[in-house]
Design an enzyme around this catalytic site. Structure first.
Site, PDB file in Angstrom:
ATOM      1  N   HIS A  12      31.958  38.978  31.141  1.00 24.81           N
ATOM      2  CA  HIS A  12      32.722  39.669  32.141  1.00 24.81           C
ATOM      3  C   HIS A  12      34.128  40.312  31.610  1.00 24.81           C
ATOM      4  O   HIS A  12      34.930  39.079  30.977  1.00 24.81           O
ATOM      5  CB  HIS A  12      32.972  38.197  32.986  1.00 24.81           C
ATOM      6  CG  HIS A  12      33.880  38.865  34.499  1.00 24.81           C
ATOM      7  ND1 HIS A  12      33.616  38.601  35.451  1.00 24.81           N
ATOM      8  CD2 HIS A  12      35.129  39.400  35.271  1.00 24.81           C
ATOM      9  CE1 HIS A  12      34.174  38.887  36.089  1.00 24.81           C
ATOM     10  NE2 HIS A  12      34.847  39.382  35.605  1.00 24.81           N
ATOM     11  N   HIS A  70      36.871  43.460  31.704  1.00 28.45           N
ATOM     12  CA  HIS A  70      38.191  44.405  32.085  1.00 28.45           C
ATOM     13  C   HIS A  70      38.535  45.322  31.525  1.00 28.45           C
ATOM     14  O   HIS A  70      39.551  45.143  30.524  1.00 28.45           O
ATOM     15  CB  HIS A  70      39.108  44.396  32.772  1.00 28.45           C
ATOM     16  CG  HIS A  70      38.713  43.321  34.902  1.00 28.45           C
ATOM     17  ND1 HIS A  70      37.775  43.852  35.148  1.00 28.45           N
ATOM     18  CD2 HIS A  70      38.253  41.848  34.733  1.00 28.45           C
ATOM     19  CE1 HIS A  70      37.833  43.045  36.701  1.00 28.45           C
ATOM     20  NE2 HIS A  70      38.067  42.218  35.695  1.00 28.45           N
ATOM     21  N   LEU A  71      37.975  46.592  31.426  1.00 33.40           N
ATOM     22  CA  LEU A  71      38.101  47.378  30.075  1.00 33.40           C
ATOM     23  C   LEU A  71      39.317  48.841  30.836  1.00 33.40           C
ATOM     24  O   LEU A  71      39.732  49.265  30.141  1.00 33.40           O
ATOM     25  CB  LEU A  71      37.285  47.746  29.168  1.00 33.40           C
ATOM     26  CG  LEU A  71      36.069  47.122  28.191  1.00 33.40           C
ATOM     27  CD1 LEU A  71      35.365  48.084  27.720  1.00 33.40           C
ATOM     28  CD2 LEU A  71      37.322  46.975  27.093  1.00 33.40           C
ATOM     29  N   ARG A  72      39.600  48.882  31.842  1.00 32.15           N
ATOM     30  CA  ARG A  72      40.272  49.375  32.714  1.00 32.15           C
ATOM     31  C   ARG A  72      39.587  50.966  32.018  1.00 32.15           C
ATOM     32  O   ARG A  72      38.443  51.170  31.729  1.00 32.15           O
ATOM     33  CB  ARG A  72      41.923  49.268  32.091  1.00 32.15           C
ATOM     34  CG  ARG A  72      42.826  48.451  32.113  1.00 32.15           C
ATOM     35  CD  ARG A  72      42.112  47.503  33.685  1.00 32.15           C
ATOM     36  NE  ARG A  72      42.602  47.095  34.171  1.00 32.15           N
ATOM     37  CZ  ARG A  72      42.751  45.268  35.182  1.00 32.15           C
ATOM     38  NH1 ARG A  72      41.609  45.385  35.580  1.00 32.15           N
ATOM     39  NH2 ARG A  72      42.774  44.225  35.057  1.00 32.15           N
ATOM     40  N   ASN A  79      36.014  48.086  38.865  1.00 30.75           N
ATOM     41  CA  ASN A  79      37.255  47.937  39.177  1.00 30.75           C
ATOM     42  C   ASN A  79      38.400  48.853  38.670  1.00 30.75           C
ATOM     43  O   ASN A  79      39.494  48.691  39.398  1.00 30.75           O
ATOM     44  CB  ASN A  79      37.553  46.547  39.968  1.00 30.75           C
ATOM     45  CG  ASN A  79      38.096  46.178  38.856  1.00 30.75           C
ATOM     46  OD1 ASN A  79      37.772  46.023  37.486  1.00 30.75           O
ATOM     47  ND2 ASN A  79      39.267  44.505  39.055  1.00 30.75           N
ATOM     48  N   HIS A  91      32.771  37.554  42.583  1.00 27.54           N
ATOM     49  CA  HIS A  91      33.743  37.358  43.097  1.00 27.54           C
ATOM     50  C   HIS A  91      33.802  35.638  43.972  1.00 27.54           C
ATOM     51  O   HIS A  91      33.632  36.472  45.196  1.00 27.54           O
ATOM     52  CB  HIS A  91      35.052  38.150  43.055  1.00 27.54           C
ATOM     53  CG  HIS A  91      36.277  37.456  42.853  1.00 27.54           C
ATOM     54  ND1 HIS A  91      36.770  38.120  42.289  1.00 27.54           N
ATOM     55  CD2 HIS A  91      36.831  37.344  43.942  1.00 27.54           C
ATOM     56  CE1 HIS A  91      38.125  37.190  41.902  1.00 27.54           C
ATOM     57  NE2 HIS A  91      38.360  36.684  42.937  1.00 27.54           N
ATOM     58  N   HIS A  98      33.330  33.402  36.701  1.00 24.75           N
ATOM     59  CA  HIS A  98      34.637  32.702  36.398  1.00 24.75           C
ATOM     60  C   HIS A  98      34.848  31.529  37.918  1.00 24.75           C
ATOM     61  O   HIS A  98      35.681  31.833  38.363  1.00 24.75           O
ATOM     62  CB  HIS A  98      35.907  33.642  36.280  1.00 24.75           C
ATOM     63  CG  HIS A  98      35.781  34.659  37.769  1.00 24.75           C
ATOM     64  ND1 HIS A  98      35.831  34.468  39.014  1.00 24.75           N
ATOM     65  CD2 HIS A  98      35.899  36.284  37.846  1.00 24.75           C
ATOM     66  CE1 HIS A  98      35.812  35.321  39.729  1.00 24.75           C
ATOM     67  NE2 HIS A  98      36.354  36.565  38.914  1.00 24.75           N
ATOM     68  N   ASP A 116      36.458  37.013  32.129  1.00 23.21           N
ATOM     69  CA  ASP A 116      37.371  38.237  32.786  1.00 23.21           C
ATOM     70  C   ASP A 116      39.365  38.854  31.814  1.00 23.21           C
ATOM     71  O   ASP A 116      40.477  38.926  33.116  1.00 23.21           O
ATOM     72  CB  ASP A 116      37.707  36.750  33.531  1.00 23.21           C
ATOM     73  CG  ASP A 116      38.206  37.447  35.396  1.00 23.21           C
ATOM     74  OD1 ASP A 116      38.238  38.439  35.462  1.00 23.21           O
ATOM     75  OD2 ASP A 116      38.523  36.905  35.908  1.00 23.21           O
TER      76      ASP A 116
HETATM   77  O1  DOR Z   1      43.098  38.295  38.074  1.00 25.02           O
HETATM   78  C1  DOR Z   1      42.070  38.757  37.908  1.00 25.02           C
HETATM   79  N1  DOR Z   1      41.884  40.102  37.370  1.00 25.02           N
HETATM   80  N2  DOR Z   1      41.223  38.726  38.590  1.00 25.02           N
HETATM   81  C2  DOR Z   1      40.076  39.839  39.354  1.00 25.02           C
HETATM   82  O2  DOR Z   1      39.048  39.457  39.919  1.00 25.02           O
HETATM   83  C3  DOR Z   1      40.849  40.560  38.722  1.00 25.02           C
HETATM   84  C4  DOR Z   1      40.908  41.194  37.526  1.00 25.02           C
HETATM   85  C5  DOR Z   1      41.887  42.323  37.012  1.00 25.02           C
HETATM   86  O3  DOR Z   1      41.097  43.183  37.278  1.00 25.02           O
HETATM   87  O4  DOR Z   1      42.891  42.469  37.115  1.00 25.02           O
HETATM   88 ZN    ZN Z   2      36.860  40.039  36.685  1.00 26.82          ZN
END
Ligand code: DOR
Ligand code: ZN
Length: 345
Positions: free
Chosen positions: A13, A15-17, A41, A138, A176, A249
């Site tokens: 899990h 997030h790489l942006r 996302n 989520h 998470h 995460d």
């Molecule tokens: O804390 C978080 N940040 N929870 C999430 O579900 C998304 C993530 C984010 O993309 O920043």
């Molecule tokens: Zn996440």
């Protein structure tokens, strides 16, 4: 010198942006993990197979030369009220999509295009069950009447438990998990249901958000919970139960978006992810359980081969940098300026 060598882990899990931010954070992950499940996302969200393929190409392009063939991004689709069952078939056929992410609309960062009513997704979930494409959840309700610390538990009762009954063949990753309730639900559920656990939820309880003042860098969603819940997560992670596996995460936001009157949710942990997990496992006296949690259980659940290379962590005191570069902005990592006593070599 004490050291431990384990099979190279994966991050289930992450997030790489995108763009320059992606280039800034990707090396932190690729230096330690062989693969990662990439969260969709973005703005706009990754809602189609074509978008996921294009995002995958941007990630591969952003890898530094030295890590070119060392890291594989495992892509996901962002589920909306309108995701077509045909898109699920295409996703499965692509061979590079490994899950579909359910964000209840409004639950967290860039979730406004998420699902407003899970019943709108039943045909799509049926296609996922038939094509054996996992649902990544989520797990928080968004109802403003529900206390923010109870949103995971209420989600289990109102959404997740009924969903698991309706789609018994659907593989689900409860992402998470943060509560004893979630650990209990996953433990007692069918073998199709598993969970990821972050390093920060293993290391911190909700006091960390208010330690001597308000601490925006300890704010994430789902929010940190009571010590009792942290203990339940630690017990699950170190239990050897294959339903629980590593998912950082890691969620980078620039300093100004975090240190703000309305700060973003997300804790950046990719800079020292495996060291942070090792610290939590050592505190629980369970370092011998780290490898299965970090390197075996997730691969087995996703039906991917286990990695064959390895990493070594050395017992060594070092100070985490105060900040990293994030496309020209400072990025404040978890435990900035503090010391850790495991180091990836
Ligand atoms: O804390 C978080 N940040 N929870 C999430 O579900 C998304 C993530 C984010 O993309 O920043
Ligand atoms: Zn996440």
């Amino acid at each position: 010198m004490i050291s431990i060598t384990i099979t190279r882990p994966d991050d289930w899990h992450l997030h790489l942006r995108d763009g320059e931010s992606l280039r800034a954070v990707l090396p932190h992950t690729a230096k330690q993990f062989a693969r990662a499940i990439i969260m969709p996302n973005l703005r706009p969200p990754v809602t189609t197979v074509d978008m996921a393929l294009a995002y995958r190409a941007r990630i591969l392009d952003a890898l530094p030369a030295a890590l070119q063939s060392a890291f594989e991004p495992l892509m996901t689709l962002y589920l909306t009220d309108n995701t077509a069952p045909a898109e699920i078939v295409r996703a499965k056929e692509s061979g590079v999509l490994h899950g579909v992410k359910l964000y209840p609309a409004g639950a967290t960062t860039n979730s406004d295009a998420g699902v407003t009513d899970i019943a709108k997704c039943y045909a799509t979930l049926t296609a996922m069950e038939r094509n054996d494409l996992p649902l990544l959840v989520h797990g928080e309700v968004t109802d403003p009447d529900v206390d923010v610390f109870d949103r995971e538990k209420v989600f289990i009762d109102r959404i997740l438990a009924p969903l698991a009954r309706r789609f018994p063949g659907l593989r689900i990753v409860f992402e998470h998990v943060t509560t004893r309730d979630a650990v209990q639900f996953v433990t007692e559920a069918s073998r199709n249901i598993a969970a990821t656990i972050t390093a920060h939820h293993l290391l911190l309880n909700r006091n960390a958000i208010f330690q001597g003042g308000i601490r925006p860098h300890h704010y994430c969603l789902p929010v940190l919970k009571r010590e009792m819940h942290r203990q339940a997560l630690l017990a699950a992670a170190t239990s050897g139960n294959p339903k629980f596996f590593l998912g950082t995460d890691s969620a980078p936001h620039g300093q100004a978006s975090k240190e703000n009157a309305c700060g973003c949710a997300g804790i950046f942990t990719a800079h020292a992810a495996i060291e942070l997990y090792a610290t939590a496992f050592e505190q629980a006296g369970a370092l011998d359980k780290l490898e299965a949690f970090a390197s075996f259980h997730g691969a087995d659940f996703y039906r991917l081969p286990r990695n064959t290379s390895s990493i070594t962590l050395q017992k060594e005191n070092w100070i985490i940098p105060e900040q990293f570069d994030f496309a020209g902005e400072p990025l404040i990592p978890l435990y900035a300026n503090e010391s850790l006593n495991w180091k990836l070599i």
